[in-house]
Design an enzyme around this catalytic site. Structure first.
Site: not given
Ligand code: UD1
Ligand code: UDP
Length: 366
Positions: A205
């Protein structure tokens, strides 16, 4: 004493769960949980409240998705209203996401003390939004709770006083150790039709891997090669799903017969997937740490990591995104040609939350 914790994204929930359990033990603490709404899909939020038995958030700011600036501004603005009314003694933020830094800033602007859990991590890559979030949050945090020695060093190097730094261990690992047994009852392997230790677990991601077509194509090349040898279970993050649609990758992906795509999985199911995989391929921050505790080799699809202890002592292999190198390393794992470290980092013992709450109570009793 009144504490407000602020969470908003998937990895925040695992981190706060350990603290919520610990805070509950202290009747003198009134604790409120604020969800910013940064993540809102059932699979990115509710699943974790259910699996980890987190209490329903006392307040949901419902900020949703948007540009970073927009999202942070909305969180700060809405949270300030809540904090102004609740007047807590302390705000706890975890990790490095937009909700983390915005939560810390809202508190600071109102003169409320801030605790940052998972402080001090640095990738030294300012193109990552998370790196900016980490630095900003640590600048204003009063209690900086670190997970590994590199975090202590980084903070000292930035001129932060020793009196603000507390090396306590890793709350995400507290949660993993607490729920590992329970996760082993998951039926997800049967559901996805994969055999223990005979598949690769994949998550992606990072904007640097999935936001640009050519970067994502590079990853698809790697996946195509790996899936010729072994099944891949791919838990698809919503950001990644959006890119797959935007770049019309559906057909390419369909042609990979051993690539099994799933919606984001619940915590127990995903923990079970990781624990029983042959190896993990990821760009996630938290998963690098979880792989270390599970003793599962982890290839991190990034050029850097803010979690060097997972490489120096754990199972993490930082291979970069050079496609041939990643394929080569993956094949070595598949052919049992490599051995990974098997050390457990210092203080990753399931007691980080206990240490954090002890320190907070001691400081506030003064
Ligand atoms: C965010 C965090 C990242 C973290 C990740 C965990 C920031 C800058 N980034 O990234 O550090 O590793 O979460 O998973 O805070 N969206 C949905 N449904 C949701 C949430 C998001 O469809 O419930 C889609 C939306 O189109 C959104 C995109 O995902 O624009 C990105 O979501 P966003 O929270 O901005 O960043 P992540 O890539 O999820
Ligand atoms: N995770 C989960 N389901 C999934 C993928 C990840 O429960 O399908 C959990 C994973 O075990 C860890 C957390 O989500 O506890 C990590 O989140 P993510 O990778 O979204 O964020 P990051 O750690 O990169 O910020």
């Amino acid at each position: 004493m009144k504490i407000v914790s602020v969470v908003g994204t998937r990895p925040n929930f695992m981190k706060i769960a350990a603290l919520v359990d610990e805070l509950k033990k202290h009747k003198e603490i009134e604790h409120l949980l604020v969800h910013t709404g940064q993540h809102y899909d059932t699979g990115m939020s509710k699943f974790f409240f259910d699996d980890l038995r987190l209490p329903k958030p006392d307040i949901n700011l419902e900020v949703g998705s948007g540009s970073h600036d927009e999202q942070k501004a909305k969180i700060t603005q809405k949270l300030k209203k809540v904090l102004g009314k609740e007047k807590p003694d302390l705000v706890i933020v975890v990790g490095d996401v937009n909700s983390t830094v915005a939560g810390a800033e809202a508190a600071k602007e109102l003169g409320i003390k801030v605790a940052h859990v998972e402080a001090g991590l640095r990738s030294f890559d300012n193109t990552m939004p998370e790196e900016i979030n980490r630095i900003e949050t640590d600048k204003i945090g009063d209690f900086l709770f670190t997970t590994e020695e590199s975090g202590n060093k980084n903070l000292l190097n930035e001129g932060i006083g020793k009196d603000r730094i507390f090396f306590v261990g890793n709350v995400m690992i507290d949660t993993l150790l607490k729920h590992k047994e329970r996760a082993s009852e998951s039926k997800v392997l049967e559901k996805l039709d994969v055999e223990k230790h005979n598949y690769c677990a994949l998550t992606l991601h990072r904007p640097s891997n999935v936001d640009k077509k050519e970067d994502f194509e590079n990853i698809l090349y790697i996946l195509d090669k790996i899936q010729e040898k072994i099944k891949i279970v791919f838990s698809v993050h919503p950001r990644t799903k959006k890119s797959i649609e935007a770049f019309n990758f559906d057909d390419k992906i369909k042609n990979m017969k051993n690539l099994i795509m799933t919606e984001p999985l619940g915590y127990f199911d995903f923990l079970h997937i990781m624990a029983n995989s042959k190896f993990i391929l990821t760009d996630s921050g938290g998963i690098q740490e979880e792989a270390t505790i599970l003793y599962v080799p982890c290839i991190t699809l990034r050029k850097n990591t803010e979690r060097p202890v997972t490489v120096d002592q754990g199972t993490n292999l930082l291979v970069s995104v050079d496609k041939e190198k990643v394929v080569e390393k993956s094949f070595e794992i598949i052919n049992n040609e490599i051995e990974v470290n098997d050390k457990i980092p210092e203080l990753w013992d399931g007691k980080a939350a206990e240490r954090i709450v002890k320190i907070i109570l001691k400081r506030f009793k003064k």
